[in-house]
Design a protein around this motif. Structure first.
Motif, PDB file in Angstrom:
ATOM      1  N   ALA B  89       0.821  -1.221   0.000  1.00 32.16           N
ATOM      2  CA  ALA B  89       0.000   0.000   0.000  1.00 32.16           C
ATOM      3  C   ALA B  89       0.851   1.266   0.000  1.00 32.16           C
ATOM      4  N   ASP B  90       2.099   1.181   0.483  1.00 37.97           N
ATOM      5  CA  ASP B  90       2.940   2.380   0.563  1.00 37.97           C
ATOM      6  C   ASP B  90       4.071   2.361  -0.460  1.00 37.97           C
ATOM      7  N   LEU B  91       3.978   1.467  -1.445  1.00 36.24           N
ATOM      8  CA  LEU B  91       5.099   1.307  -2.381  1.00 36.24           C
ATOM      9  C   LEU B  91       5.419   2.620  -3.105  1.00 36.24           C
ATOM     10  N   ALA B  92       4.382   3.273  -3.635  1.00 38.33           N
ATOM     11  CA  ALA B  92       4.611   4.506  -4.399  1.00 38.33           C
ATOM     12  C   ALA B  92       5.151   5.601  -3.482  1.00 38.33           C
ATOM     13  N   GLU B  93       4.580   5.688  -2.277  1.00 38.66           N
ATOM     14  CA  GLU B  93       5.021   6.720  -1.350  1.00 38.66           C
ATOM     15  C   GLU B  93       6.467   6.479  -0.908  1.00 38.66           C
ATOM     16  N   ALA B  94       6.807   5.216  -0.659  1.00 42.32           N
ATOM     17  CA  ALA B  94       8.178   4.899  -0.239  1.00 42.32           C
ATOM     18  C   ALA B  94       9.160   5.255  -1.355  1.00 42.32           C
ATOM     19  N   ARG B 140       5.604   5.842   8.873  1.00 43.73           N
ATOM     20  CA  ARG B 140       4.340   6.529   8.621  1.00 43.73           C
ATOM     21  C   ARG B 140       4.009   7.420   9.815  1.00 43.73           C
ATOM     22  N   SER B 141       3.475   8.604   9.526  1.00 45.79           N
ATOM     23  CA  SER B 141       3.178   9.520  10.640  1.00 45.79           C
ATOM     24  C   SER B 141       2.082   8.935  11.526  1.00 45.79           C
ATOM     25  N   GLY B 150       2.928 -11.201   6.745  1.00 41.73           N
ATOM     26  CA  GLY B 150       3.695 -11.366   5.516  1.00 41.73           C
ATOM     27  C   GLY B 150       4.032 -10.062   4.834  1.00 41.73           C
ATOM     28  N   SER B 151       3.553  -8.933   5.392  1.00 39.14           N
ATOM     29  CA  SER B 151       3.864  -7.636   4.781  1.00 39.14           C
ATOM     30  C   SER B 151       5.367  -7.383   4.835  1.00 39.14           C
ATOM     31  N   VAL B 152       5.921  -6.957   3.704  1.00 44.83           N
ATOM     32  CA  VAL B 152       7.336  -6.594   3.624  1.00 44.83           C
ATOM     33  C   VAL B 152       7.400  -5.076   3.691  1.00 44.83           C
ATOM     34  N   TRP B 170       5.585   0.913   9.799  1.00 45.46           N
ATOM     35  CA  TRP B 170       6.542   0.864   8.699  1.00 45.46           C
ATOM     36  C   TRP B 170       5.819   1.051   7.366  1.00 45.46           C
ATOM     37  N   GLN B 171       6.582   1.432   6.333  1.00 50.27           N
ATOM     38  CA  GLN B 171       6.026   1.623   4.984  1.00 50.27           C
ATOM     39  C   GLN B 171       5.937   0.256   4.310  1.00 50.27           C
TER      40      GLN B 171
END
Lengths: 279, 202
Positions: B89-94, B140-141, B150-152, B170-171
């Motif tokens: 979910a945060d791939l683009a933001e990271a 993340r704020s 399993g989230s990386v 975490w992102q």
């Protein structure tokens, strides 16, 4: 059948033993009984080895029925109706009901043969923070009791003092980050009384009082800690870590309650006063 | 190396860098001093937990001072491969935070080997590092209340895999189907300090 059928649990009853030492590097905390001395005494009185599992009962309320003649004893917080420090045979079909203790918080019920639920990673301790170990004991559970392994102690009554109901003083040593709080912070810790907060649990005793000021800002990289640590979150009031403390923490540890005094802290109940004496 | 007090039964060794932690931990884990029941590495420290019936803090402090760190130990660690679906979910933001494209992020995450520096947060959660690689990702704020198992993820200089559903800040950059912590497997924890990890595009 050598079993205990659980009829009621009170606020929280868990299966506990000496925990899981040696796995902290994998993020697995030790856990285990909160008041180690009381639990060890209970096991000795019924002839169990030191690593036998017991029931840790928080503020009474446990009711069980024996599936066979079982030698039982309680230690720690003295509950009305309990065979306190006096091993007693609970006859098959008989019930044991623990009332609310007048002083102290945690009682230990040991059964000759030990609570024999399946171990998880080498221990029968329930770690409420990590969610590891046997499930929290619930009404309707039928807990297996193991076979006796050694003769009982042959003691009718163990003369031990009940946990005090009034103010408690314990010895503290400076922790790894005492310098974050300076001399004024240390004086504040040892010079003022603290009150046990109601959101205390097996993870730690939260303390209310005059907040301790940090001399420095910034973050501390997480570091390992053990039970007895007095960690100070940004709000400035310390948390005294007990059995289910996190393996590592990112807030500075100002001091440590000496290990021999931590068991007494596990008997503190909300509203009780705690003082620290520098050693 | 600084030895800091940690109560009547433990000793905290503070070091300058994560590499120093890995090297000292490798040496202490291979040959723990007598009476030490737990050796706990973290970002800048190694905690030694003792059994006071079997040793003294002074004896353990001496043993630590005599220990020769093993900076070469990383090459000996077990190797683990983790196939990852890079669809977090945060791939683009990271990627934005790192001033790179998603493709570049995935390439950097997969091309170099990571090392499990230490564990914590929850059983089997490994903090994976690539010393010198320059990862620096803010958390993340507002932490999520539920991160799927399993989230990386990335945070600070570390990457990690959430062993089970938990809160987390975490992102999230992807997910793996490999269970990093499984009580029905021996060992339950796949990611142990010193292990080498390679992420692969699933």
């Amino acid at each position: 059948m050598r079993t205990l059928t659980v009829l009621a649990t009170g606020p929280l009853t868990t299966v506990q033993d000496e925990g899981r030492p040696g796995q902290a590097a994998l993020g697995i905390g030790r856990s285990g009984v909160c008041d180690r001395a009381s639990a060890a005494l209970a096991n000795r009185l019924v002839g169990n080895p030191a690593d036998a599992a017991v029931l840790e009962v928080t503020f009474g309320g446990l009711a069980v029925r024996a599936g066979a003649d079982l030698l039982v004893v309680t230690t720690g917080a003295r509950c009305p109706g309990a065979p306190h420090a006096a091993p007693t045979v609970l006859r098959s079909g008989a019930e044991l009901r623990l009332g609310a203790p007048a002083g102290g918080l945690r009682s230990y019920l040991a059964v000759r043969g030990g609570i024999a639920v399946p171990p998880v990673l080498g221990s029968r301790a329930t770690d409420v923070l990590a969610g590891l170990g046997p499930p929290v004991v619930a009404a309707g559970d039928v807990l297996p009791v193991g076979p006796p392994t050694a003769p009982p102690a042959g003691v009718d009554l163990a003369p031990v003092a009940d946990p005090p109901a009034g103010a408690v003083t314990v010895a503290v040593l400076p922790g790894p980050r005492a310098d974050w709080f300076g001399a004024a912070g240390w004086s504040g810790l040892v010079g003022r009384p603290w009150t046990v907060s109601s959101d205390s649990n097996r993870v730690g005793v939260r303390l209310d009082g005059v907040p301790l000021d940090r001399l420095r800002s910034g973050e501390l990289p997480s570091e390992g800690m053990v039970r007895g640590a007095l960690q100070v979150p940004p709000a400035g009031t310390p948390v005294l870590f007990l059995a289910d403390h996190p393996v590592t923490g990112g807030y500075p540890v100002i001091g440590y309650v000496v290990d021999a005094d931590v068991d007494r802290c596990a008997q503190l109940r909300p509203g009780q006063e705690l003082r620290f004496r520098a050693r | 190396m600084r030895l800091l007090p940690s109560g009547s039964t433990a000793l905290l060794v503070e070091l300058d860098a994560l590499d120093d932690v890995l090297a000292l931990y490798a040496a202490l884990a291979a040959e723990p001093p007598v009476g030490v029941v737990d050796v706990v590495p973290a970002a800048r420290t190694v905690l030694l937990v003792t059994d006071p019936a079997r040793t003294t803090l002074a004896a353990v402090a001496d043993a630590v001072r005599r220990t020769t760190p093993r900076p070469d130990a990383r090459a000996d660690g077990d190797s683990v491969s983790l196939p990852v679906h890079y669809d977090g979910a945060d791939l683009a933001e990271a990627a934005d935070l790192l001033s790179m494209s998603i493709e570049q992020l995935v390439q950097r995450h997969t091309e170099a080997e990571w090392t499990v520096a230490f564990c914590g947060f929850s059983p089997g959660f490994g903090y994976l590092a690539q010393p010198g690689a320059g990862w620096e990702v803010p958390r993340r704020s507002t932490p999520r209340t539920k991160v799927p198992p399993g989230s990386v993820a990335l945070a600070g200089e570390f990457s990690g895999v959430y062993p089970r559903e938990s809160p987390g800040g975490w992102q999230l950059i992807g997910r793996t189907d490999v269970a990093v912590f499984d009580l029905d497997r021996d060992p339950a924890a796949l990611l142990r300090p010193g292990n080498r990890v390679r992420f692969e595009v699933a």
